[in-house]
Design a protein around this motif. Structure first.
Motif, PDB file in Angstrom:
ATOM      1  N   GLU A   1       0.816  -1.220   0.000  1.00 42.10           N
ATOM      2  CA  GLU A   1       0.000   0.000   0.000  1.00 42.10           C
ATOM      3  C   GLU A   1       0.844   1.263   0.000  1.00 42.10           C
ATOM      4  N   ARG A   2       1.837   1.322   0.844  1.00 44.01           N
ATOM      5  CA  ARG A   2       2.669   2.525   0.934  1.00 44.01           C
ATOM      6  C   ARG A   2       3.391   2.791  -0.380  1.00 44.01           C
ATOM      7  N   ALA A   3       3.965   1.751  -0.973  1.00 48.51           N
ATOM      8  CA  ALA A   3       4.679   1.919  -2.241  1.00 48.51           C
ATOM      9  C   ALA A   3       3.746   2.437  -3.329  1.00 48.51           C
ATOM     10  N   VAL A   4       2.531   1.932  -3.368  1.00 45.20           N
ATOM     11  CA  VAL A   4       1.562   2.377  -4.376  1.00 45.20           C
ATOM     12  C   VAL A   4       1.175   3.837  -4.135  1.00 45.20           C
ATOM     13  N   LEU A   5       0.853   4.190  -2.895  1.00 40.34           N
ATOM     14  CA  LEU A   5       0.476   5.574  -2.597  1.00 40.34           C
ATOM     15  C   LEU A   5       1.603   6.541  -2.929  1.00 40.34           C
ATOM     16  N   GLU A   6       2.813   6.226  -2.485  1.00 45.81           N
ATOM     17  CA  GLU A   6       3.948   7.116  -2.735  1.00 45.81           C
ATOM     18  C   GLU A   6       4.263   7.203  -4.224  1.00 45.81           C
ATOM     19  N   SER A   7       4.092   6.104  -4.935  1.00 47.13           N
ATOM     20  CA  SER A   7       4.364   6.086  -6.367  1.00 47.13           C
ATOM     21  C   SER A   7       3.386   6.979  -7.124  1.00 47.13           C
ATOM     22  N   PHE A   8       2.112   6.890  -6.788  1.00 43.50           N
ATOM     23  CA  PHE A   8       1.129   7.744  -7.455  1.00 43.50           C
ATOM     24  C   PHE A   8       1.379   9.217  -7.145  1.00 43.50           C
ATOM     25  N   LEU A   9       1.689   9.529  -5.899  1.00 41.22           N
ATOM     26  CA  LEU A   9       1.955  10.923  -5.546  1.00 41.22           C
ATOM     27  C   LEU A   9       3.190  11.435  -6.272  1.00 41.22           C
ATOM     28  N   ASP A  10       4.265  10.665  -6.268  1.00 44.06           N
ATOM     29  CA  ASP A  10       5.478  11.092  -6.970  1.00 44.06           C
ATOM     30  C   ASP A  10       5.253  11.214  -8.472  1.00 44.06           C
ATOM     31  N   PHE A  11       4.446  10.332  -9.037  1.00 42.76           N
ATOM     32  CA  PHE A  11       4.132  10.436 -10.465  1.00 42.76           C
ATOM     33  C   PHE A  11       3.481  11.783 -10.772  1.00 42.76           C
ATOM     34  N   HIS A  12       2.472  12.153 -10.006  1.00 40.70           N
ATOM     35  CA  HIS A  12       1.770  13.414 -10.266  1.00 40.70           C
ATOM     36  C   HIS A  12       2.656  14.624  -9.967  1.00 40.70           C
ATOM     37  N   ARG A  13       3.511  14.517  -8.956  1.00 34.76           N
ATOM     38  CA  ARG A  13       4.489  15.584  -8.717  1.00 34.76           C
ATOM     39  C   ARG A  13       5.372  15.769  -9.949  1.00 34.76           C
ATOM     40  N   GLY A  14       5.811  14.671 -10.531  1.00 37.06           N
ATOM     41  CA  GLY A  14       6.649  14.730 -11.718  1.00 37.06           C
ATOM     42  C   GLY A  14       5.938  15.330 -12.916  1.00 37.06           C
ATOM     43  N   VAL A  15       4.664  14.995 -13.076  1.00 36.87           N
ATOM     44  CA  VAL A  15       3.881  15.574 -14.170  1.00 36.87           C
ATOM     45  C   VAL A  15       3.844  17.091 -14.031  1.00 36.87           C
ATOM     46  N   VAL A  16       3.586  17.570 -12.834  1.00 37.41           N
ATOM     47  CA  VAL A  16       3.535  19.017 -12.597  1.00 37.41           C
ATOM     48  C   VAL A  16       4.858  19.667 -12.993  1.00 37.41           C
TER      49      VAL A  16
ATOM     50  N   VAL B   1      -3.653  11.668   4.450  1.00 43.04           N
ATOM     51  CA  VAL B   1      -2.928  12.805   3.884  1.00 43.04           C
ATOM     52  C   VAL B   1      -2.317  12.429   2.533  1.00 43.04           C
ATOM     53  N   LEU B   2      -1.737  11.245   2.425  1.00 38.58           N
ATOM     54  CA  LEU B   2      -1.174  10.817   1.148  1.00 38.58           C
ATOM     55  C   LEU B   2      -2.249  10.736   0.067  1.00 38.58           C
ATOM     56  N   VAL B   3      -3.394  10.168   0.398  1.00 36.03           N
ATOM     57  CA  VAL B   3      -4.486  10.091  -0.583  1.00 36.03           C
ATOM     58  C   VAL B   3      -4.957  11.502  -0.951  1.00 36.03           C
ATOM     59  N   HIS B   4      -5.097  12.362   0.047  1.00 37.49           N
ATOM     60  CA  HIS B   4      -5.503  13.739  -0.230  1.00 37.49           C
ATOM     61  C   HIS B   4      -4.491  14.439  -1.133  1.00 37.49           C
ATOM     62  N   MET B   5      -3.204  14.243  -0.873  1.00 32.97           N
ATOM     63  CA  MET B   5      -2.169  14.882  -1.689  1.00 32.97           C
ATOM     64  C   MET B   5      -2.137  14.311  -3.110  1.00 32.97           C
ATOM     65  N   ILE B   6      -2.447  13.039  -3.277  1.00 31.61           N
ATOM     66  CA  ILE B   6      -2.574  12.482  -4.628  1.00 31.61           C
ATOM     67  C   ILE B   6      -3.696  13.218  -5.352  1.00 31.61           C
ATOM     68  N   GLU B   7      -4.823  13.358  -4.697  1.00 31.53           N
ATOM     69  CA  GLU B   7      -5.979  14.046  -5.297  1.00 31.53           C
ATOM     70  C   GLU B   7      -5.645  15.485  -5.637  1.00 31.53           C
ATOM     71  N   GLU B   8      -5.072  16.205  -4.689  1.00 26.57           N
ATOM     72  CA  GLU B   8      -4.747  17.623  -4.882  1.00 26.57           C
ATOM     73  C   GLU B   8      -3.730  17.817  -6.011  1.00 26.57           C
ATOM     74  N   THR B   9      -2.687  17.002  -5.998  1.00 20.39           N
ATOM     75  CA  THR B   9      -1.617  17.138  -6.991  1.00 20.39           C
ATOM     76  C   THR B   9      -2.110  16.717  -8.373  1.00 20.39           C
ATOM     77  N   ALA B  10      -2.875  15.632  -8.448  1.00 19.44           N
ATOM     78  CA  ALA B  10      -3.401  15.172  -9.741  1.00 19.44           C
ATOM     79  C   ALA B  10      -4.357  16.200 -10.332  1.00 19.44           C
ATOM     80  N   ARG B  11      -5.178  16.782  -9.499  1.00 21.80           N
ATOM     81  CA  ARG B  11      -6.118  17.813  -9.961  1.00 21.80           C
ATOM     82  C   ARG B  11      -5.365  18.978 -10.590  1.00 21.80           C
ATOM     83  N   HIS B  12      -4.325  19.441  -9.908  1.00 20.72           N
ATOM     84  CA  HIS B  12      -3.566  20.571 -10.426  1.00 20.72           C
ATOM     85  C   HIS B  12      -2.665  20.170 -11.598  1.00 20.72           C
TER      86      HIS B  12
END
Length: 173
Positions: free
Chosen positions: A20-35, A144-155
């Motif tokens: 779970e942690r690896a998946v959450l962190e991976s999605f967040l880092d992916f969207h950070r990279g897109v930005v 918080v990680l899920v929220h940050m995935i949502e926030e970062t992906a949205r932006h």
């Protein structure tokens, strides 16, 4: 079966069987990279150019996300002197406002540093670790990680549209 080549920037595809942690962190880092990829390659003027009726710009999105990273990780999980959790809509909207020193390079560096700090702080805690939030009550690191995935992906989606309007570039890479 033939091995499928996966672009290294597509981390969620690489962690599709991770914990779970690896998946959450991976999605967040992916969207950070897109930005960051949406910001990089733009001139300072293009990054700050308003293309929609609101004050939203690619540069403003990155500035806002750097503040959001600091707001959710250091301010809640490892507050230092002077760290105050921003809690009003006005404060969040103001974070999109650009100053003369907000260049593409400076904003990218600031955002990268904020993300690195967030990763370092999050790495100290279990997903079930709970901290008090001034408006929501207790929140877990998982939330918080899920929220940050949502926030970062949205932006990231906003930045994708703005980048396309600027120079026609689309996609995650």
């Amino acid at each position: 079966m033939a091995e499928i080549a996966i672009e290294p920037d597509l981390g969620p595809l690489l962690t599709r069987t991770g914990d779970e942690r690896a998946v959450l962190e991976s999605f967040l880092d992916f969207h950070r990279g897109v930005v960051l990829r949406k910001l990089r390659g733009l001139s300072d003027a293009d990054a700050a150019r308003r293309l929609v009726p609101s004050a939203t710009t690619v540069a403003g999105l990155v500035k806002h996300l750097a503040l959001i990273e600091r707001n959710w990780f250091p301010c809640l999980f490892a507050p230092g002197p002077g760290d105050v959790h921003l809690s009003t809509e006005e404060e969040a909207v103001a974070s999109f406002t650009l100053a003369d020193e907000d260049t593409v390079e400076r904003l990218a560096t600031t955002y990268e540093q904020a993300c690195a700090r967030s990763r370092e702080i999050a790495g100290r805690f279990d997903l079930d670790h709970v901290v008090p939030h001034p408006q929501l009550g207790d929140v877990s690191l998982r939330w918080v990680l899920v929220h940050m995935i949502e926030e970062t992906a949205r932006h990231a989606g906003h930045a994708d549209i703005l980048r396309e309007l600027t120079d026609g570039a689309t996609g995650t890479i």
